[in-house]
Motif scaffolding. Sequence first.
Motif, short mmCIF file in Angstrom:
data_model
loop_
_atom_site.label_atom_id
_atom_site.label_comp_id
_atom_site.label_asym_id
_atom_site.label_seq_id
_atom_site.Cartn_x
_atom_site.Cartn_y
_atom_site.Cartn_z
N PRO A 250 -27.11 -24.87 -18.85
CA PRO A 250 -26.06 -25.84 -19.12
C PRO A 250 -26.31 -27.19 -18.42
O PRO A 250 -25.80 -28.21 -18.85
CB PRO A 250 -24.80 -25.19 -18.55
N CYS A 251 -27.08 -27.19 -17.33
CA CYS A 251 -27.44 -28.44 -16.67
C CYS A 251 -28.75 -28.20 -15.92
O CYS A 251 -29.13 -27.04 -15.70
CB CYS A 251 -26.36 -28.89 -15.68
N HIS A 252 -29.43 -29.28 -15.51
CA HIS A 252 -30.76 -29.12 -14.92
C HIS A 252 -30.75 -28.33 -13.62
O HIS A 252 -31.76 -27.76 -13.23
CB HIS A 252 -31.40 -30.49 -14.70
N ALA A 253 -29.60 -28.30 -12.93
CA ALA A 253 -29.56 -27.65 -11.61
C ALA A 253 -28.89 -26.28 -11.66
O ALA A 253 -28.70 -25.65 -10.62
CB ALA A 253 -28.84 -28.55 -10.61
N ALA A 254 -28.56 -25.80 -12.84
CA ALA A 254 -27.75 -24.57 -12.95
C ALA A 254 -28.41 -23.37 -12.28
O ALA A 254 -27.72 -22.45 -11.82
CB ALA A 254 -27.46 -24.27 -14.41
N TYR B 273 -27.27 -35.07 -5.23
CA TYR B 273 -27.85 -34.16 -4.22
C TYR B 273 -27.88 -32.70 -4.66
O TYR B 273 -27.08 -31.87 -4.23
CB TYR B 273 -27.12 -34.36 -2.89
N TYR B 274 -28.86 -32.40 -5.53
CA TYR B 274 -29.22 -31.03 -5.90
C TYR B 274 -30.72 -30.92 -5.74
O TYR B 274 -31.43 -31.92 -5.78
CB TYR B 274 -28.90 -30.72 -7.37
N GLY B 275 -31.22 -29.71 -5.66
CA GLY B 275 -32.67 -29.48 -5.66
C GLY B 275 -33.37 -30.31 -4.59
O GLY B 275 -33.02 -30.27 -3.41
N GLY C 228 -15.25 -31.31 -12.11
CA GLY C 228 -16.43 -31.88 -11.43
C GLY C 228 -17.69 -31.05 -11.66
O GLY C 228 -17.88 -30.49 -12.73
N CYS C 229 -18.51 -30.97 -10.62
CA CYS C 229 -19.85 -30.40 -10.76
C CYS C 229 -19.92 -29.00 -10.12
O CYS C 229 -19.64 -28.84 -8.93
CB CYS C 229 -20.84 -31.34 -10.07
N ARG C 230 -20.33 -28.03 -10.90
CA ARG C 230 -20.42 -26.64 -10.39
C ARG C 230 -21.56 -26.52 -9.38
O ARG C 230 -21.48 -25.76 -8.42
CB ARG C 230 -20.67 -25.66 -11.56
N CYS C 231 -22.63 -27.23 -9.64
CA CYS C 231 -23.79 -27.10 -8.74
C CYS C 231 -23.48 -27.72 -7.38
O CYS C 231 -23.92 -27.23 -6.35
CB CYS C 231 -25.01 -27.75 -9.39
N GLY D 269 -18.75 -31.92 -18.77
CA GLY D 269 -18.14 -30.59 -18.78
C GLY D 269 -19.20 -29.53 -19.08
O GLY D 269 -20.07 -29.74 -19.93
N TRP D 270 -19.11 -28.43 -18.36
CA TRP D 270 -20.10 -27.33 -18.47
C TRP D 270 -20.11 -26.75 -19.89
O TRP D 270 -19.07 -26.34 -20.41
CB TRP D 270 -19.70 -26.26 -17.46
N GLY D 271 -21.26 -26.77 -20.52
CA GLY D 271 -21.37 -26.16 -21.86
C GLY D 271 -20.55 -26.86 -22.92
O GLY D 271 -20.10 -26.23 -23.88
N SER E 68 -17.37 -36.32 -14.31
CA SER E 68 -17.34 -35.25 -15.31
C SER E 68 -18.79 -34.82 -15.53
O SER E 68 -19.46 -35.33 -16.42
CB SER E 68 -16.72 -35.78 -16.60
N CYS E 69 -19.27 -33.90 -14.69
CA CYS E 69 -20.70 -33.60 -14.70
C CYS E 69 -21.11 -32.99 -16.04
O CYS E 69 -20.51 -32.03 -16.52
CB CYS E 69 -21.04 -32.65 -13.56
N MET E 70 -22.13 -33.55 -16.66
CA MET E 70 -22.63 -33.14 -17.98
C MET E 70 -21.54 -33.25 -19.05
O MET E 70 -21.64 -32.66 -20.12
CB MET E 70 -23.15 -31.68 -17.96
FE1 FES Z 1 -23.32 -30.73 -12.18
FE2 FES Z 1 -24.95 -28.60 -12.59
S1 FES Z 1 -25.52 -30.59 -11.91
S2 FES Z 1 -22.83 -28.84 -13.10
#
Ligand code: FES
Length: 382
Positions: free
Chosen positions: A257-261, A185-187, A312-315, A241-243, A237-239
Motif C-alpha cells: 500500500p506504500c513504499h514503507a509498508a 523519516y522511514y527506512g 495520518g501515516c501508519r508507518c 489514505g491506506w489502500g 494524508s499519507c498516500m
Molecule cells: Fe505513510 Fe506507509 S509511509 S502509510
Amino acid sequence: MNAAAPPLALLAELTHRCPLRCPYCSNPLELERASGELDTDAWVRVFGEAADMGVLQVHFSGGEPTVRKDLERLVAACGALGLYTNLITSGVLLDEGRIAALAGAGLEHVQLSFQDSEEAGGDRIGGYKGGHAKKVEVARLVRKAGLALTLNMVVHRQNLHNLPAMIELAVGLDAHRVEIAHVQYYGWGLKNRAALIPTRAQLDEATAVVEAARQRLKGVLVFDYVVPDYYARRPKSCMGGWGRNFLNVMPSGRVLPCHAAETIPGLRFDSVSDRPLQQIWETSDAFQRFRGTGWMPEPCRSCDRREIDWGGCRCQAFAITGDAARTDPACELSSDHQRIVELAQTESDRAPPAFVYRGLGAGAARTEPALSEDAVPGAGRS
Ligand code: FES
Ligand code: SF4
C-alpha cells in the motif's frame, strides 16, 4: 470487508539497483537483488492488469529505473494501454540517445532528483562523484527532447541553506514544476534522522522562502512543498489514505500500500506472481488492514478529519510508537505527540552524526566522517 474503489496510480519499483547512495532513500533497509526482479513479460502483464482495473498513471521508480535495459519496452507497453507514464530518476545513467529512445517510446514526464544546488553538496549527499554535473546536463537534454520536467529537491538540515539556489536552479533548467520535499523519516531516512532533521527555525525559514518564491514565480514554476511531519499539528494524508489511491509493486512483485509498508511487522504482502493485481488490491490482508476508518482508535474514530487525513501515516505510527494501529504521533491530538516533538528538538539541536549511506545489507552501508557543528550551515540553534 471495506469496499475498494480502483487506485489512481501504480508505483512500479522496477529495481533496487542504483548508483547513488542517498542517506534518506525510501527503499527498504534490506534491498532486493537483481536476480529476484520481475522480468519484462511479468511487468507488461502487471500493467495490463492495472489498466483493466482502472489505474490511470504508472510511475517508474526504483532504485534507479534506468538501470533496466527494458525500460523503453515497459514505457511503450503502458502507452499502448493508455496509461500516463512518469519516470522518477536520478538521471546519472541517462544520455541523449536514451532520452530520445524513452521519448520515442511515449514517455510523458520526467521527475529528476537533485541532492543540492551545487556540486560539492550534491555529490556528498548522493554519495556519487560527478552526479550533480550529470544531472544538470540531463535536465537540459530532457527539455531538449520536449519532455515535461519536474525537479525533486529533497531538503534537510544539511542543504536547506541552499534552498533559494535550488529554486533558481529549477528556473534556470526550465523545469515546469519543483517538488521541495523535506525528508520523511522511514527506512534509511529514519536511520539517518539525527543527521537530517532541521530545527524548527530552519523549517520556518524554508517555508517562508518557498511561499515568497511561489508568489514571485507564478506562471513560471509550479511548487509542491512537503513539510516534515515532526513539526506538524495535524498529520498529512499519507498516500491519500491506506489502500485508497496508490499501490506499489516491488522489484520482486510484492504489492504494498506504500513504499514503507514492509517496516510494519505482521502484514502479509501478496505477489503479482501468485494472484491478480485486482484481487490483491481488493482482498489482500495488507490492503484491508488499515483501509477506511474501521481500524481507527480514538481520537481518530470520532474526529471530523478522519476522512481527510485518514489518521495520518501508519508507518510513522509504527516507527514512533511500535504500534501501526495508533493515531499518527504527528497529530497534536495523539497522546504520543509529545514524543515526536521531543525527538525533533533534541536531535536537531545536536551536531549531526555521519551519514549512514544506503547500501546492500544495512550493515554493509558505508558512513562518512561526522561533521562538526561549525561545518554544517544552519545546524544547531538558529
Ligand atoms: Fe505513510 Fe506507509 S509511509 S502509510
Ligand atoms: Fe487526523 Fe486522527 Fe488527528 Fe483527527 S485525531 S486529525 S483523524 S490523526
